[in-house]
Design an enzyme around this catalytic site. Structure first.
Site, PDB file in Angstrom:
ATOM      1  N   HIS A   1      68.407  -2.681  59.392  1.00 50.91           N
ATOM      2  CA  HIS A   1      68.843  -3.043  60.741  1.00 50.91           C
ATOM      3  C   HIS A   1      67.672  -3.443  61.629  1.00 50.91           C
ATOM      4  O   HIS A   1      66.543  -2.999  61.421  1.00 50.91           O
ATOM      5  CB  HIS A   1      69.539  -1.857  61.417  1.00 50.91           C
ATOM      6  CG  HIS A   1      70.691  -1.315  60.644  1.00 50.91           C
ATOM      7  ND1 HIS A   1      70.947   0.032  60.580  1.00 50.91           N
ATOM      8  CD2 HIS A   1      71.657  -1.911  59.916  1.00 50.91           C
ATOM      9  CE1 HIS A   1      72.038   0.236  59.837  1.00 50.91           C
ATOM     10  NE2 HIS A   1      72.472  -0.930  59.420  1.00 50.91           N
TER      11      HIS A   1
ATOM     12  N   ASP B   1      77.254  -2.282  56.770  1.00 52.79           N
ATOM     13  CA  ASP B   1      76.060  -2.585  55.970  1.00 52.79           C
ATOM     14  C   ASP B   1      76.410  -3.339  54.691  1.00 52.79           C
ATOM     15  O   ASP B   1      75.594  -4.118  54.189  1.00 52.79           O
ATOM     16  CB  ASP B   1      75.300  -1.313  55.632  1.00 52.79           C
ATOM     17  CG  ASP B   1      74.574  -0.735  56.840  1.00 52.79           C
ATOM     18  OD1 ASP B   1      74.553  -1.390  57.908  1.00 52.79           O
ATOM     19  OD2 ASP B   1      74.030   0.378  56.726  1.00 52.79           O
TER      20      ASP B   1
ATOM     21  N   LYS C   1      60.712   2.039  66.413  1.00 48.03           N
ATOM     22  CA  LYS C   1      61.315   3.329  66.054  1.00 48.03           C
ATOM     23  C   LYS C   1      60.247   4.272  65.511  1.00 48.03           C
ATOM     24  O   LYS C   1      59.361   3.849  64.772  1.00 48.03           O
ATOM     25  CB  LYS C   1      62.363   3.141  64.950  1.00 48.03           C
ATOM     26  CG  LYS C   1      63.532   2.281  65.342  1.00 48.03           C
ATOM     27  CD  LYS C   1      64.488   2.093  64.175  1.00 48.03           C
ATOM     28  CE  LYS C   1      65.658   1.199  64.562  1.00 48.03           C
ATOM     29  NZ  LYS C   1      66.559   0.989  63.422  1.00 48.03           N
TER      30      LYS C   1
ATOM     31  N   TYR D   1      65.244   9.838  65.183  1.00 43.34           N
ATOM     32  CA  TYR D   1      64.280   8.793  65.524  1.00 43.34           C
ATOM     33  C   TYR D   1      64.352   8.443  66.999  1.00 43.34           C
ATOM     34  O   TYR D   1      65.395   8.464  67.619  1.00 43.34           O
ATOM     35  CB  TYR D   1      64.439   7.550  64.642  1.00 43.34           C
ATOM     36  CG  TYR D   1      65.785   6.885  64.654  1.00 43.34           C
ATOM     37  CD1 TYR D   1      66.013   5.750  65.417  1.00 43.34           C
ATOM     38  CD2 TYR D   1      66.829   7.378  63.877  1.00 43.34           C
ATOM     39  CE1 TYR D   1      67.248   5.124  65.406  1.00 43.34           C
ATOM     40  CE2 TYR D   1      68.061   6.757  63.857  1.00 43.34           C
ATOM     41  CZ  TYR D   1      68.266   5.629  64.630  1.00 43.34           C
ATOM     42  OH  TYR D   1      69.494   5.012  64.634  1.00 43.34           O
TER      43      TYR D   1
END
Length: 183
Positions: A62, A170, A72, A132
Site C-alpha cells: 500500500h 489486496d 510510516k 505503526y
C-alpha cells in the site's frame, strides 16, 4: 537507539535500546529529539494497529499519493512479521527494488518507510499485532497499491503465494507494470 540504513538507504531499521531488570524491560520506541539529532524530520499525526490471526496474512503493498503520502514507522508488538518496502519513486536509481526486515516483539526493531515507497508485511506467527505511526492522515481517494506477488518486483515473502491470506481489496491490486507512479 540504533539507526541502520538498509540496502535501500532511505529505508531505515531503527532499534530502540532496551533496559532490562527483574520485572522485564523498558524501551523508548520514539523520540523526536533523537530523530532530529539523526536528521530525520518527521511529525507523526496518527498511530495505527492491526491484529492478524493466522500466520501467512499479507497486508499490502500500500501507499498514498501526494499530497497525502505517508511515511510510516512500523513495529511488531506481538508475534513476528517480514516487513517490506518497495521503491516507487520513478526517478530513483532503486525504482522497483524492495527491501525487507524481520520485526518481532522480541527484537523490538522498527522499520521507517519513507514517502515514495509501497509498504506491506506478512505475518510469521499467529495472532500478530503491528503498530505503526504515520506522518499523514488517511485519505481514501489517495490510496494505491501493487500486487504482493508481482513477478516484476519478485518479493521473497517466505511463503508460497497461494498460501497468502489476503483481503479482498489486496487481492485485486494492480501489477507493478501498471503503476503510474506519482512520486
Amino acid at each position: 537507539m540504533e539507526i541502520t540504513p538498509l540496502e535501500l538507504p532511505d529505508v531505515l531499521l531503527i532499534t530502540p535500546r532496551r533496559f532490562h531488570d527483574g520485572r522485564g524491560w523498558f524501551e523508548e520506541t520514539w523520540s523526536q529529539r533523537r530523530m532530529d539529532d539523526a536528521g530525520l524530520r518527521l511529525e507523526f499525526v496518527q498511530d495505527n494497529q492491526s491484529l492478524s490471526g493466522p500466520a501467512g496474512t499479507v497486508r499490502g503493498l500500500h501507499f498514498q499519493a501526494p499530497p497525502y503520502a505517508q511515511a510510516k514507522l512500523v513495529r511488531c508488538v506481538a508475534g513476528a512479521i517480514l516487513d517490506v518496502a518497495v521503491d516507487i519513486r520513478r526517478n530513483s536509481p532503486t525504482y522497483g527494488r524492495w527491501v525487507s526486515a524481520e520485526l518481532t516483539a522480541e527484537n523490538g526493531a522498527q522499520l521507517l518507510v519513507p514517502h515514495g515507497f509501497a509498504h506491506g508485511f506478512v505475518t510469521l506467527k499467529p495472532d500478530t499485532s503491528v503498530c505503526y505511526k504515520v506522518d499523514g492522515y488517511y485519505d481514501k481517494d489517495s490510496e494505491g497499491g501493487i500486487r504482493f506477488d508481482d513477478p516484476d518486483v519478485a518479493i521473497d515473502w517466505g511463503i508460497a503465494n497461494e498460501d497468502a491470506i489476503l483481503s479482498d481489496k489486496d487481492r485485486i491490486l494492480p501489477p507493478f507494470s501498471e503503476l503510474a507512479s506519482v512520486f
